[in-house]
Motif scaffolding. Structure first.
Motif, PDB file in Angstrom:
ATOM      1  N   GLU A  39       1.125  -1.526  -0.084  1.00 66.28           N
ATOM      2  CA  GLU A  39       0.374   0.029  -0.229  1.00 66.28           C
ATOM      3  C   GLU A  39       0.779   1.203  -0.421  1.00 66.28           C
ATOM      4  O   GLU A  39       0.417   1.836  -0.715  1.00 66.28           O
ATOM      5  N   GLY A  40       1.622   1.566   0.870  1.00 68.45           N
ATOM      6  CA  GLY A  40       2.872   2.584   0.422  1.00 68.45           C
ATOM      7  C   GLY A  40       3.949   2.993  -0.423  1.00 68.45           C
ATOM      8  O   GLY A  40       3.629   3.333  -1.047  1.00 68.45           O
ATOM      9  N   GLU A  41       3.510   1.375  -1.386  1.00 69.12           N
ATOM     10  CA  GLU A  41       4.560   1.614  -2.799  1.00 69.12           C
ATOM     11  C   GLU A  41       3.732   2.000  -3.624  1.00 69.12           C
ATOM     12  O   GLU A  41       3.740   3.350  -4.294  1.00 69.12           O
ATOM     13  N   LYS A  42       2.262   1.685  -3.567  1.00 65.21           N
ATOM     14  CA  LYS A  42       0.831   2.432  -4.281  1.00 65.21           C
ATOM     15  C   LYS A  42       0.836   3.661  -4.189  1.00 65.21           C
ATOM     16  O   LYS A  42       0.826   4.483  -5.105  1.00 65.21           O
ATOM     17  N   ALA A  43       1.018   3.720  -2.859  1.00 59.77           N
ATOM     18  CA  ALA A  43       0.813   5.503  -2.942  1.00 59.77           C
ATOM     19  C   ALA A  43       2.279   6.087  -3.229  1.00 59.77           C
ATOM     20  O   ALA A  43       1.968   7.476  -3.574  1.00 59.77           O
ATOM     21  N   GLU A  44       3.114   5.867  -3.128  1.00 62.94           N
ATOM     22  CA  GLU A  44       4.389   6.701  -3.578  1.00 62.94           C
ATOM     23  C   GLU A  44       4.327   6.622  -5.386  1.00 62.94           C
ATOM     24  O   GLU A  44       4.971   7.254  -5.650  1.00 62.94           O
ATOM     25  N   ALA A  45       4.105   5.575  -5.275  1.00 60.48           N
ATOM     26  CA  ALA A  45       3.692   5.422  -7.146  1.00 60.48           C
ATOM     27  C   ALA A  45       2.600   6.965  -8.024  1.00 60.48           C
ATOM     28  O   ALA A  45       2.655   7.287  -8.532  1.00 60.48           O
ATOM     29  N   ASP A  46       1.218   6.428  -7.250  1.00 62.44           N
ATOM     30  CA  ASP A  46       0.609   7.520  -7.356  1.00 62.44           C
ATOM     31  C   ASP A  46       0.633   8.886  -6.982  1.00 62.44           C
ATOM     32  O   ASP A  46       0.708   9.745  -7.951  1.00 62.44           O
ATOM     33  N   ALA A  47       1.796   9.370  -6.281  1.00 58.53           N
ATOM     34  CA  ALA A  47       2.366  10.837  -6.365  1.00 58.53           C
ATOM     35  C   ALA A  47       2.766  10.902  -6.799  1.00 58.53           C
ATOM     36  O   ALA A  47       2.983  12.219  -7.367  1.00 58.53           O
ATOM     37  N   ALA A  48       3.967   9.835  -7.692  1.00 61.30           N
ATOM     38  CA  ALA A  48       4.616  10.158  -8.516  1.00 61.30           C
ATOM     39  C   ALA A  48       4.161  10.230  -9.273  1.00 61.30           C
ATOM     40  O   ALA A  48       4.553  11.451 -10.748  1.00 61.30           O
ATOM     41  N   GLU A  49       3.059   9.638  -9.533  1.00 57.05           N
ATOM     42  CA  GLU A  49       2.286  10.124 -11.252  1.00 57.05           C
ATOM     43  C   GLU A  49       1.498  11.545 -10.765  1.00 57.05           C
ATOM     44  O   GLU A  49       1.947  12.156 -12.395  1.00 57.05           O
ATOM     45  N   LYS A  50       1.050  11.531  -9.766  1.00 58.79           N
ATOM     46  CA  LYS A  50       0.810  13.009  -9.834  1.00 58.79           C
ATOM     47  C   LYS A  50       1.384  14.116 -10.031  1.00 58.79           C
ATOM     48  O   LYS A  50       1.047  15.302 -10.310  1.00 58.79           O
ATOM     49  N   LEU A  51       2.882  13.474  -9.327  1.00 56.84           N
ATOM     50  CA  LEU A  51       3.866  14.677  -9.595  1.00 56.84           C
ATOM     51  C   LEU A  51       4.210  14.913 -10.905  1.00 56.84           C
ATOM     52  O   LEU A  51       4.088  16.321 -11.938  1.00 56.84           O
ATOM     53  N   THR A  52       4.293  14.063 -11.632  1.00 56.13           N
ATOM     54  CA  THR A  52       4.796  14.112 -13.213  1.00 56.13           C
ATOM     55  C   THR A  52       3.594  14.802 -14.695  1.00 56.13           C
ATOM     56  O   THR A  52       4.236  15.957 -14.890  1.00 56.13           O
ATOM     57  N   GLN A  53       2.179  14.402 -13.908  1.00 55.82           N
ATOM     58  CA  GLN A  53       1.117  15.037 -14.277  1.00 55.82           C
ATOM     59  C   GLN A  53       1.388  16.475 -14.096  1.00 55.82           C
ATOM     60  O   GLN A  53       1.053  17.469 -15.105  1.00 55.82           O
ATOM     61  N   ILE A  54       1.191  16.879 -13.143  1.00 53.66           N
ATOM     62  CA  ILE A  54       1.908  18.462 -12.063  1.00 53.66           C
ATOM     63  C   ILE A  54       2.589  19.041 -13.087  1.00 53.66           C
ATOM     64  O   ILE A  54       2.799  20.351 -14.115  1.00 53.66           O
ATOM     65  N   ALA A  55       3.502  18.634 -13.565  1.00 46.36           N
ATOM     66  CA  ALA A  55       5.215  18.904 -13.865  1.00 46.36           C
ATOM     67  C   ALA A  55       4.892  18.760 -15.528  1.00 46.36           C
ATOM     68  O   ALA A  55       5.109  19.550 -16.297  1.00 46.36           O
ATOM     69  N   LEU A  56       3.717  17.846 -16.062  1.00 45.22           N
ATOM     70  CA  LEU A  56       3.736  18.566 -17.697  1.00 45.22           C
ATOM     71  C   LEU A  56       2.779  19.275 -17.778  1.00 45.22           C
ATOM     72  O   LEU A  56       2.806  20.025 -19.602  1.00 45.22           O
ATOM     73  N   SER A  57       2.211  19.067 -17.237  1.00 49.21           N
ATOM     74  CA  SER A  57       1.036  20.266 -17.484  1.00 49.21           C
ATOM     75  C   SER A  57       1.416  22.190 -17.316  1.00 49.21           C
ATOM     76  O   SER A  57       1.140  23.070 -17.858  1.00 49.21           O
ATOM     77  N   LEU A  58       2.627  22.128 -16.130  1.00 47.52           N
ATOM     78  CA  LEU A  58       3.452  23.330 -16.246  1.00 47.52           C
ATOM     79  C   LEU A  58       4.495  22.972 -17.509  1.00 47.52           C
ATOM     80  O   LEU A  58       4.298  24.377 -18.357  1.00 47.52           O
ATOM     81  N   VAL A  59       5.450  22.647 -18.163  1.00 46.26           N
ATOM     82  CA  VAL A  59       6.070  21.993 -19.267  1.00 46.26           C
ATOM     83  C   VAL A  59       5.363  22.922 -20.700  1.00 46.26           C
ATOM     84  O   VAL A  59       5.751  23.527 -21.588  1.00 46.26           O
ATOM     85  N   GLU A  60       4.187  21.660 -21.068  1.00 45.26           N
ATOM     86  CA  GLU A  60       3.219  22.340 -21.914  1.00 45.26           C
ATOM     87  C   GLU A  60       3.386  24.480 -21.953  1.00 45.26           C
ATOM     88  O   GLU A  60       3.573  24.776 -22.850  1.00 45.26           O
ATOM     89  N   PRO A  61       2.594  24.703 -21.368  1.00 46.24           N
ATOM     90  CA  PRO A  61       2.599  26.555 -21.397  1.00 46.24           C
ATOM     91  C   PRO A  61       4.148  27.123 -21.401  1.00 46.24           C
ATOM     92  O   PRO A  61       4.114  28.308 -22.057  1.00 46.24           O
ATOM     93  N   THR A  62       5.274  26.009 -21.059  1.00 44.97           N
ATOM     94  CA  THR A  62       6.708  26.299 -21.157  1.00 44.97           C
ATOM     95  C   THR A  62       7.034  26.655 -22.181  1.00 44.97           C
ATOM     96  O   THR A  62       7.438  27.444 -23.168  1.00 44.97           O
ATOM     97  N   ASN A  63       6.827  26.029 -22.811  1.00 48.45           N
ATOM     98  CA  ASN A  63       7.237  25.094 -24.282  1.00 48.45           C
ATOM     99  C   ASN A  63       6.371  26.294 -25.160  1.00 48.45           C
ATOM    100  O   ASN A  63       7.237  26.932 -26.178  1.00 48.45           O
ATOM    101  N   ARG A  64       5.237  26.340 -24.583  1.00 44.09           N
ATOM    102  CA  ARG A  64       4.644  27.714 -25.908  1.00 44.09           C
ATOM    103  C   ARG A  64       5.115  29.210 -26.102  1.00 44.09           C
ATOM    104  O   ARG A  64       5.773  29.607 -26.727  1.00 44.09           O
TER     105      ARG A  64
END
Length: 124
Positions: A39-64
């Motif tokens: 469960e802890g590993e899943k929570a870490e994976a979920d957090a990593a996925e969320k952080l990745t989504q946040i990072a990608l959402s910041l990268v697109e406007p920056t690239n534009r």
């Protein structure tokens, strides 16, 4: 008297029950630990996925924005090169006019030095 004789059948049953119960409790505790780890590993994976989504959402406007800045810079460079070329053409024409004017002044009897250069090299 032996220990078994002293405990009697009831005592032996209690000991066996305690040993068997302890084994099951150990296995359950170990299973609970594995479950908690998973469960802890899943929570870490979920957090990593969320952080990745946040990072990608910041990268697109920056690239534009970066692409827009690059377009502006390219346009500025082209405008600057065009202006520099126009200044060179104007300077050559002006220098020819300066020389012609100096020659006409001399032809009329005036004393005038040659005109100074308008620029040196690419410093126009």
């Amino acid at each position: 008297m032996t220990v078994l004789a002293a405990l009697g059948p009831l005592g032996i049953g209690v000991i066996v029950a305690a040993v068997v119960g302890g084994l099951f409790a150990f296995r359950k505790t170990r299973a609970d630990a594995h479950k908690a780890t998973a469960e802890g590993e899943k929570a870490e994976a979920d957090a990593a996925e969320k952080l990745t989504q946040i990072a990608l959402s910041l990268v697109e406007p920056t690239n534009r924005e970066l692409a827009a800045v690059r377009r502006d810079l390219d346009a500025h460079k082209q405008s600057d090169a065009d202006a520099r070329e126009a200044r060179k053409v104007a300077a050559v024409e002006h220098m020819a006019w300066d020389i012609q004017a100096a020659e006409q002044i001399r032809a009329l009897g005036g004393d005038i030095d040659n005109p100074p250069p308008l620029y040196e090299g690419d410093h126009l």
